[in-house]
Design a protein around this motif. Structure first.
Motif, PDB file in Angstrom:
ATOM      1  N   GLN A   1      11.307  49.488 -28.096  1.00 49.87           N
ATOM      2  CA  GLN A   1      12.389  49.531 -29.588  1.00 49.87           C
ATOM      3  C   GLN A   1      11.227  49.959 -30.548  1.00 49.87           C
ATOM      4  O   GLN A   1      10.566  49.446 -31.063  1.00 49.87           O
ATOM      5  N   VAL A   2      12.061  50.319 -31.745  1.00 50.68           N
ATOM      6  CA  VAL A   2      11.837  50.479 -32.885  1.00 50.68           C
ATOM      7  C   VAL A   2      11.596  49.064 -33.774  1.00 50.68           C
ATOM      8  O   VAL A   2      12.534  48.470 -33.981  1.00 50.68           O
ATOM      9  N   GLN A   3      10.707  49.060 -35.033  1.00 53.73           N
ATOM     10  CA  GLN A   3      10.662  48.141 -35.996  1.00 53.73           C
ATOM     11  C   GLN A   3      10.050  48.866 -36.940  1.00 53.73           C
ATOM     12  O   GLN A   3       9.079  49.086 -37.282  1.00 53.73           O
ATOM     13  N   LEU A   4      11.049  48.599 -38.033  1.00 49.37           N
ATOM     14  CA  LEU A   4      10.527  48.994 -39.724  1.00 49.37           C
ATOM     15  C   LEU A   4       9.794  47.491 -40.503  1.00 49.37           C
ATOM     16  O   LEU A   4      10.343  47.103 -40.556  1.00 49.37           O
ATOM     17  N   VAL A   5       8.606  47.957 -40.733  1.00 50.32           N
ATOM     18  CA  VAL A   5       7.842  46.691 -41.524  1.00 50.32           C
ATOM     19  C   VAL A   5       8.005  47.139 -43.074  1.00 50.32           C
ATOM     20  O   VAL A   5       6.881  47.720 -43.454  1.00 50.32           O
ATOM     21  N   GLU A   6       8.455  46.268 -44.293  1.00 51.80           N
ATOM     22  CA  GLU A   6       8.051  46.428 -45.195  1.00 51.80           C
ATOM     23  C   GLU A   6       7.297  45.603 -45.619  1.00 51.80           C
ATOM     24  O   GLU A   6       7.284  44.183 -45.574  1.00 51.80           O
ATOM     25  N   SER A   7       6.112  46.187 -47.072  1.00 48.46           N
ATOM     26  CA  SER A   7       5.512  44.889 -47.729  1.00 48.46           C
ATOM     27  C   SER A   7       5.237  45.064 -48.866  1.00 48.46           C
ATOM     28  O   SER A   7       5.348  46.754 -49.326  1.00 48.46           O
ATOM     29  N   GLY A   8       4.744  44.274 -49.953  1.00 52.30           N
ATOM     30  CA  GLY A   8       4.610  44.647 -50.837  1.00 52.30           C
ATOM     31  C   GLY A   8       4.919  44.687 -52.194  1.00 52.30           C
ATOM     32  O   GLY A   8       4.953  44.759 -53.482  1.00 52.30           O
ATOM     33  N   GLY A   9       6.499  43.581 -51.983  1.00 46.90           N
ATOM     34  CA  GLY A   9       7.609  43.870 -53.189  1.00 46.90           C
ATOM     35  C   GLY A   9       6.922  42.316 -53.481  1.00 46.90           C
ATOM     36  O   GLY A   9       5.905  41.339 -53.539  1.00 46.90           O
ATOM     37  N   GLY A  10       7.347  41.758 -54.689  1.00 44.65           N
ATOM     38  CA  GLY A  10       7.290  40.886 -55.562  1.00 44.65           C
ATOM     39  C   GLY A  10       7.557  40.914 -57.812  1.00 44.65           C
ATOM     40  O   GLY A  10       8.643  41.353 -57.063  1.00 44.65           O
ATOM     41  N   LEU A  11       7.493  39.289 -57.850  1.00 44.83           N
ATOM     42  CA  LEU A  11       7.552  40.204 -59.507  1.00 44.83           C
ATOM     43  C   LEU A  11       6.658  40.694 -60.280  1.00 44.83           C
ATOM     44  O   LEU A  11       5.258  40.206 -59.998  1.00 44.83           O
ATOM     45  N   VAL A  12       7.280  41.555 -61.384  1.00 47.48           N
ATOM     46  CA  VAL A  12       6.417  42.451 -61.921  1.00 47.48           C
ATOM     47  C   VAL A  12       7.646  42.179 -63.468  1.00 47.48           C
ATOM     48  O   VAL A  12       8.382  42.328 -63.697  1.00 47.48           O
ATOM     49  N   ARG A  19       3.717  48.827 -54.945  1.00 48.07           N
ATOM     50  CA  ARG A  19       3.502  50.112 -54.286  1.00 48.07           C
ATOM     51  C   ARG A  19       4.196  49.003 -52.860  1.00 48.07           C
ATOM     52  O   ARG A  19       3.462  48.032 -52.742  1.00 48.07           O
ATOM     53  N   LEU A  20       5.557  49.351 -52.716  1.00 45.75           N
ATOM     54  CA  LEU A  20       5.730  49.144 -51.083  1.00 45.75           C
ATOM     55  C   LEU A  20       5.426  50.508 -50.359  1.00 45.75           C
ATOM     56  O   LEU A  20       5.037  50.875 -50.417  1.00 45.75           O
ATOM     57  N   SER A  21       4.601  49.551 -49.623  1.00 44.11           N
ATOM     58  CA  SER A  21       4.611  50.579 -47.273  1.00 44.11           C
ATOM     59  C   SER A  21       5.950  49.975 -46.923  1.00 44.11           C
ATOM     60  O   SER A  21       6.236  49.167 -47.194  1.00 44.11           O
ATOM     61  N   CYS A  22       5.966  50.765 -45.728  1.00 39.56           N
ATOM     62  CA  CYS A  22       6.873  50.441 -44.805  1.00 39.56           C
ATOM     63  C   CYS A  22       5.759  50.863 -43.411  1.00 39.56           C
ATOM     64  O   CYS A  22       5.820  52.325 -43.578  1.00 39.56           O
ATOM     65  N   VAL A  23       5.694  50.622 -42.677  1.00 42.69           N
ATOM     66  CA  VAL A  23       5.152  50.798 -40.957  1.00 42.69           C
ATOM     67  C   VAL A  23       6.094  50.605 -40.009  1.00 42.69           C
ATOM     68  O   VAL A  23       7.020  49.743 -39.812  1.00 42.69           O
TER      69      VAL A  23
END
Length: 120
Positions: A1-12, A19-23
């Motif tokens: 099973q593959v998973q894509l996980v984003e991080s780095g969002g927020g209020l600006v 900067r967003l990241s996806c692993v």
């Protein structure tokens, strides 16, 4: 099973950067293409930027010159550097990837999304 996980969002604030990241994790043979889409409130999902299977990049006209996509193949990670952010960039940003499984089947995967809010 593959998973894509984003991080780095927020209020600006307008004019700011994020900067967003996806692993991509799991068991697979290779990543064919990887990129970012977004969906603003009340609108459809649209391409922001991507690495194609040939290694080139595509960007939406609305983000050219402000957003940059990059990747770290060793980490199965794609990044989206967003500069000069505008209120109209407010959206949920989704990572997308076309991944070749160990069985030779190409599958298309989405992350759960990262909320980016641009507001003063």
């Amino acid at each position: 099973q593959v998973q894509l996980v984003e991080s780095g969002g927020g209020l600006v604030q307008p004019g700011g950067s994020l900067r967003l990241s996806c692993v991509a994790s799991g068991s697979f043979f290779s990543i064919n293409s990887m990129g970012w889409y977004r969906q603003a409130p009340g609108k459809g999902r649209e391409l922001v930027g991507e690495f194609t299977s040939g290694g080139s990049t595509n960007y939406a006209d609305s983000v050219k010159g402000r957003f940059t996509i990059s990747r770290d193949n060793a980490k199965n990670t794609v990044y989206l550097q967003m500069n000069s952010l505008k209120p109209e960039d407010t959206a949920v940003y989704y990572c997308n990837a076309a991944i070749l499984g160990n069985s030779g089947t190409l599958g298309y995967w989405w992350g759960k999304g990262a909320l980016v809010t641009v507001s003063s």
